[in-house]
Design a protein around this motif. Sequence first.
Motif, PDB file in Angstrom:
ATOM      1  N   LEU A 190       0.825  -1.210   0.000  1.00  0.00           N
ATOM      2  CA  LEU A 190       0.000   0.000   0.000  1.00  0.00           C
ATOM      3  C   LEU A 190       0.854   1.253   0.000  1.00  0.00           C
ATOM      4  CD1 LEU A 190      -2.865   1.137   0.095  1.00  0.00           C
ATOM      5  CD2 LEU A 190      -2.764   1.005   2.594  1.00  0.00           C
ATOM      6  N   SER A 191       1.859   1.298   0.878  1.00  0.00           N
ATOM      7  CA  SER A 191       2.720   2.489   0.915  1.00  0.00           C
ATOM      8  C   SER A 191       3.544   2.607  -0.362  1.00  0.00           C
ATOM      9  CB  SER A 191       3.640   2.443   2.144  1.00  0.00           C
ATOM     10  OG  SER A 191       4.429   1.270   2.138  1.00  0.00           O
ATOM     11  N   ARG A 193       2.379   2.261  -3.252  1.00  0.00           N
ATOM     12  CA  ARG A 193       1.526   2.954  -4.223  1.00  0.00           C
ATOM     13  C   ARG A 193       1.210   4.385  -3.799  1.00  0.00           C
ATOM     14  NH1 ARG A 193      -0.959  -0.299  -8.000  1.00  0.00           N
ATOM     15  NH2 ARG A 193      -2.589   1.264  -8.256  1.00  0.00           N
ATOM     16  N   THR A 194       0.988   4.582  -2.503  1.00  0.00           N
ATOM     17  CA  THR A 194       0.591   5.917  -2.022  1.00  0.00           C
ATOM     18  C   THR A 194       1.767   6.750  -1.553  1.00  0.00           C
ATOM     19  OG1 THR A 194       0.236   5.169   0.260  1.00  0.00           O
ATOM     20  CG2 THR A 194      -1.613   4.964  -1.266  1.00  0.00           C
ATOM     21  N   PRO A 198       2.327  10.200   2.940  1.00  0.00           N
ATOM     22  CA  PRO A 198       0.878  10.334   3.096  1.00  0.00           C
ATOM     23  C   PRO A 198       0.266   9.249   3.974  1.00  0.00           C
ATOM     24  CG  PRO A 198       1.517  10.658   0.814  1.00  0.00           C
ATOM     25  CD  PRO A 198       2.733  10.165   1.528  1.00  0.00           C
ATOM     26  N   LEU A 199       0.770   8.021   3.866  1.00  0.00           N
ATOM     27  CA  LEU A 199       0.207   6.940   4.666  1.00  0.00           C
ATOM     28  C   LEU A 199       0.497   7.155   6.143  1.00  0.00           C
ATOM     29  CD1 LEU A 199      -1.361   4.291   4.397  1.00  0.00           C
ATOM     30  CD2 LEU A 199       0.841   3.094   4.350  1.00  0.00           C
ATOM     31  N   CYS A 202      -1.836   9.991   7.396  1.00  0.00           N
ATOM     32  CA  CYS A 202      -3.235   9.555   7.567  1.00  0.00           C
ATOM     33  C   CYS A 202      -3.387   8.631   8.765  1.00  0.00           C
ATOM     34  CB  CYS A 202      -3.714   8.847   6.299  1.00  0.00           C
ATOM     35  SG  CYS A 202      -3.910   9.923   4.866  1.00  0.00           S
ATOM     36  N   ASN A 240      -0.181  -3.952   4.020  1.00  0.00           N
ATOM     37  CA  ASN A 240       1.055  -3.154   4.064  1.00  0.00           C
ATOM     38  C   ASN A 240       2.106  -3.712   5.006  1.00  0.00           C
ATOM     39  OD1 ASN A 240       1.850  -0.730   2.583  1.00  0.00           O
ATOM     40  ND2 ASN A 240       2.370   0.088   4.607  1.00  0.00           N
TER      41      ASN A 240
END
Length: 443
Positions: A190-191, A193-194, A198-199, A202, A240
């Motif tokens: 996940l990290s 891709r983002t 930002p992860l 959030c 993740n």
Amino acid sequence: MTLATTGPARLGWLDALRGLAALVVVFDHSSYTFLADFRRELMPQFNTSRYGIMVFFLVSGYIIPASLERRGCVRTFWIGRIFRVYPLWAAVVTVYLAVDLLGLAEGRGLDGQGAAAVAVAHVTLLQELLGTPNLLLVLWTLSYEMCFYLLVVALFTVRLHHRSASVAVALAVLAAVSAAAGAVLPASALSGRTGTGPLIACASVAMVVAIGCASYGPPVLRVFGGVLGGVPALVLVPFNGTIPLWEGLVILAVMFLGTAVHRAENGQITWRRAAGAALVVVACAVASACRYGDGDHFTRRGWITAFLLAALTFGAGLAVRRRAIPRVLAWPGTISYSVYLVHPVLLAVIDSTAGRRRQDQLALEVAFYAVLLPLCALTHRYVEAPGQNWGRSLARRLRPRYDTPMDAARSAGWSGPSGACGPRRRPGRSWRRRGRSRSPSRP
């Protein structure tokens, strides 16, 4: 690594299990330095690291929800967790950074990430699940502990906390299905891709808001906070982590299985239901591991052997839970958190100064334990214990007789949404509802 405490009347069998798990994890890591040849022979047959952490997770699952439900208050639960985890964590990380700056240990590096982002991720304890390298390798298990705390609070606030067996089964089945389907995600998918920044932002904001809302405010806001806290856990663990998707789900299933066993012991569910959940979790975990290929740091046989022995060890401890446990067996459990966090720093200093042994040196392995355990006794006495005392003192000050009008209603016998800090009960005082006397259930 379990961070549980068993309250004023400590449960000796849990201490014995924690102590055994901590000593096995120390062996797993110290064998790189002192027993490398023996380690290479042992690991394909028995993964000592996974054995230790699975025992830890079972014990944590057994006692952590009981701690929350015994207090009946999310606010005091989080205060207790914070002052249990962070004082020693902060002390060990500070010492590690200091010896790294002095050139006495080799740091693991930040993988090109900003120091601020890495620091924030570590403060949340979710760094393992936020695509951030662990400053100390052993810190990865604390990320799963934190996710378990968040999920336990979420279930408590929505009054589904008694469904531990069902949750354990559901997570184990998901693990088996994902393994059977060949669902393989890259590490920190996940990290990747983002982006980690930002992860981290959030997740950090969500945690602060979730814990704050679940600890204060009207019942509706507390439910919102509890549910919000569970969202990062449900997303980060499967999508993740740096371990396989199925293993992350198995870890959560194992912790909820520990909770189900506690509920069976206290009559909240039947032993048949707990045993059924145990069979499903074990079967799904083994089936998942069988589908996963062997690698440099993982063999199916080693993982399965470790997992089954961890389950048997917990079962053996449960079988003798009503017997007196010799102090020599229980004492390592009281300092197990120190043992878990301190030993990698000591090993890092040894590796950077004296270097790893080219031949197995059992005497040096024994000497390492002889140095480590007294040192951990000191950190427990002067860091862990004062931190826990401060936490208990703060919890008493921040828990008024009634937090909200809802709590006042509960004191009169009306059972409102879970999560609010209820009134302090006087010994012998009964609660009445519709004219019938009852005592609040104790986990």
